[in-house]
Design a protein around this motif. Structure first.
Motif, PDB file in Angstrom:
ATOM      1  N   GLU A  14      42.067 -29.071  35.758  1.00  0.00           N
ATOM      2  CA  GLU A  14      42.962 -29.474  36.839  1.00  0.00           C
ATOM      3  C   GLU A  14      42.110 -29.952  38.007  1.00  0.00           C
ATOM      4  O   GLU A  14      41.132 -29.301  38.368  1.00  0.00           O
ATOM      5  CB  GLU A  14      43.861 -28.321  37.289  1.00  0.00           C
ATOM      6  N   LYS A  44      44.793 -32.455  34.253  1.00  0.00           N
ATOM      7  CA  LYS A  44      45.954 -32.516  35.124  1.00  0.00           C
ATOM      8  C   LYS A  44      45.470 -32.829  36.533  1.00  0.00           C
ATOM      9  O   LYS A  44      44.668 -32.088  37.093  1.00  0.00           O
ATOM     10  CB  LYS A  44      46.708 -31.181  35.116  1.00  0.00           C
ATOM     11  N   THR A  58      49.588 -35.166  33.880  1.00  0.00           N
ATOM     12  CA  THR A  58      48.680 -34.570  32.900  1.00  0.00           C
ATOM     13  C   THR A  58      48.257 -35.645  31.905  1.00  0.00           C
ATOM     14  O   THR A  58      49.074 -36.134  31.121  1.00  0.00           O
ATOM     15  CB  THR A  58      49.340 -33.393  32.175  1.00  0.00           C
TER      16      THR A  58
END
Length: 541
Positions: free
Chosen positions: A180, A207, A216
């Motif tokens: 992320e 993501k 994502t």
């Protein structure tokens, strides 16, 4: 104390208790937890109240979840909000999300039936600066020496111009193939050279998120060499660019007018335009990842206040909004809408409600009004839905394509009785390409023929299969399931599809003993199957 020291040394128990927001006793007839998930930071799940309870009958009722840590210290509270009812209408479900942080395990309890739900999260210590105990840990080794650069304890972030350093990204993906990354501004640029190794791993993803939402990126579906060829490059010297931005002021004004045309509708989020491109200098290549379902989220800025929240995309051609599959949840204590679909669009979340007079006492009132409020179903008139009316094969194919968020082909020669002038031509082409519909042996589709319950079940199960959620039914299970019904010999060809639909709780009999496969399906039955499909696949709450 360093962050991962805190993670390792504070493993303990969290106690969840349920407290009714009303003055009456909480969940007097019973309650329980379902579908609880814990990722080491956020815990999400669902609780239910049973029929007859004050929260069950109160349209404004909610449940407060209190989160306690070691020593019964209160950490945080969060509201579990209404999500849906069970199929038999005996349970009312409330969804919750809390951010307690990382502990070794959580113990979830509710105060009525005292059921216990235990959730564990494996804690690893990648830091070797302070602790001499090397018996634990993940064994990944992290990074040592070298005087800087990315290490597993760092938060990977984009530079102010949106670029992510190639060496840091490549190292991070070796440690964790599901990253992320937060970024400021409207765009983030991921060096293609840093993605090559991770793109070869199944399930790898990144993501990315900013103040508007997230996207994502499924790395294992990127064709990096093909993109380089199309950019006339002999190497990977280019970026995968993800843009999450608001549209132009002119387009926002146009979309505001579209909201106003929906009587009583309110905007619950910004308009969010999400793009995926490959970029090299002034060369820009739009990327299409085909039919795979990609998760993107939109942050909500307003509360629905008990109204039905609707995910929409904007159709520039008709200057109107169209339904998009959307699931409401929370992320970092922020309400978000998760949208799973192929393709690219401009997204928004609306609060809107629509009802029809002729379904107020009908058994399908809930699914009909709900899907109409979500702009998926339309009435025969402004006030009439005609729930017992019949459905053509073309109508249901178009509904299914819109329901599961498909887009694609604009022309079709699949069937000799479907041409470019037909209103349903594109939807039928898309449904055929996705394997949701088949034609007849004479090369026709027979779009105006009314659809039978057998065909309805078959199309719905093929949609489940396309999404990847079709249950597996063995031959013996199929026989046992269908033998419950005295008219199972009337099924012409869709034996496995009917059995799968029953297993998935999408199809119920006309009576406890009959399926009525040859009967023509009604508009109410079609609406009910669509709602069950969307809820079953978590494309809708």
């Amino acid at each position: 104390m360093k962050q991962n020291e805190w993670k390792t040394k504070t493993a303990g128990l969290l106690l969840f208790t349920l407290v009714s927001t009303t003055a009456m006793p909480a969940l007097a007839l019973g309650a329980g937890f379902e579908s609880v998930h814990y990722n080491g930071q956020t815990v999400t799940g669902r609780v239910y109240a049973e029929q007859g309870d004050s929260v069950f009958n109160d349209p404004d009722g909610s449940i407060t979840i209190s989160v306690y840590g070691p020593g019964n210290t209160l950490i945080t509270t969060t509201s579990a909000t209404y999500a849906t009812y069970s199929e038999d209408l005996t349970k009312k479900y409330f969804d919750f999300s809390a951010l307690p942080g990382l502990y070794g395990n959580l113990r979830l309890t509710e105060s009525v039936s005292h059921s216990v739900y235990q959730v564990t999260y494996a804690v690893y210590n990648d830091d070797d600066d302070d602790d001499d105990d090397s018996s634990g840990g993940s064994g990944s080794g992290g990074s040592s020496g070298g005087g800087g650069g990315y290490s597993p304890d760092d938060q990977l972030e984009a530079n102010p111009d949106g670029t992510v350093p190639a060496s840091d990204l490549e190292k991070a993906l070796r440690e964790d193939s599901t990253l992320e990354i937060e970024f400021d501004g409207d765009k983030i640029l991921l060096p293609a050279s840093a993605l090559v190794e991770a793109a070869a791993k199944d399930g790898s993803s990144i993501k990315v998120y900013n103040k508007l939402g997230s996207y994502t990126l499924p790395l294992d579906h990127l064709d990096l060499e093909e993109y380089a060829d199309k950019l006339s490059l002999s190497n990977m010297d280019y970026y995968i660019q993800i843009t999450i931005k608001q549209p132009s002021d002119e387009l926002k004004a146009e979309m505001d007018q579209a909201v106003q045309k929906l009587s009583g509708a309110d905007l619950l989020s910004p308009y969010v335009d999400i793009e995926l491109t490959a970029v090299s200098g002034d060369k820009i290549l739009d990327l299409d990842l085909g039919s795979i379902y990609i998760e993107r989220t939109v942050k909500l800025t307003e509360d629905a206040n008990g109204r039905i929240a609707t995910g929409v995309i904007y159709d520039k051609a008709t200057k109107s909004f169209l339904f998009v599959p959307m699931f409401l949840t929370q992320d970092r204590d922020t309400p978000i809408a998760k949208i799973h679909r192929p393709g690219r669009s401009i997204y928004a979340i609306l609060a809107y409600e629509k009802s029809f007079q002729d379904v107020q006492s009908h058994w399908a009132k809930h699914p009909v009004n709900r899907l109409s409020s979500k702009l998926l179903l339309q009435g025969m008139t402004e006030r009439s839905f005609q729930p017992e009316g019949k459905v053509t094969r073309a109508q249901f194919a178009a509904l299914m394509v819109r329901a599961i968020g498909l887009s694609g082909k604009s022309a079709s020669e699949d069937f000799k009785d479907v041409n470019s002038r037909d209103w349903f031509q594109q939807e039928v082409a898309i449904a055929a390409e996705a394997g949701i519909i088949n034609g007849y042996s004479d090369g026709t589709f027979r779009p105006d023929a009314y659809i039978t319950r057998e065909e309805l079940a078959a199309m719905t199960v093929r949609a489940l299969d396309y999404i990847g959620k079709k249950p597996t039914v063995s031959s013996s299970q199929q026989i046992a399931l269908l033998n419950r019904y005295t008219d199972n010999q009337q099924i012409v060809w869709a034996h496995n599809e009917f059995a799968a639909a029953i297993t998935a709780d999408i199809v119920e009999g006309m009576t406890p003993q009959t399926l009525a496969p040859t009967e023509l399906a009604t508009r109410a039955q079609a609406a009910t199957m669509l709602e069950r499909l969307l809820v079953k696949t978590k494309l809708m709450n």
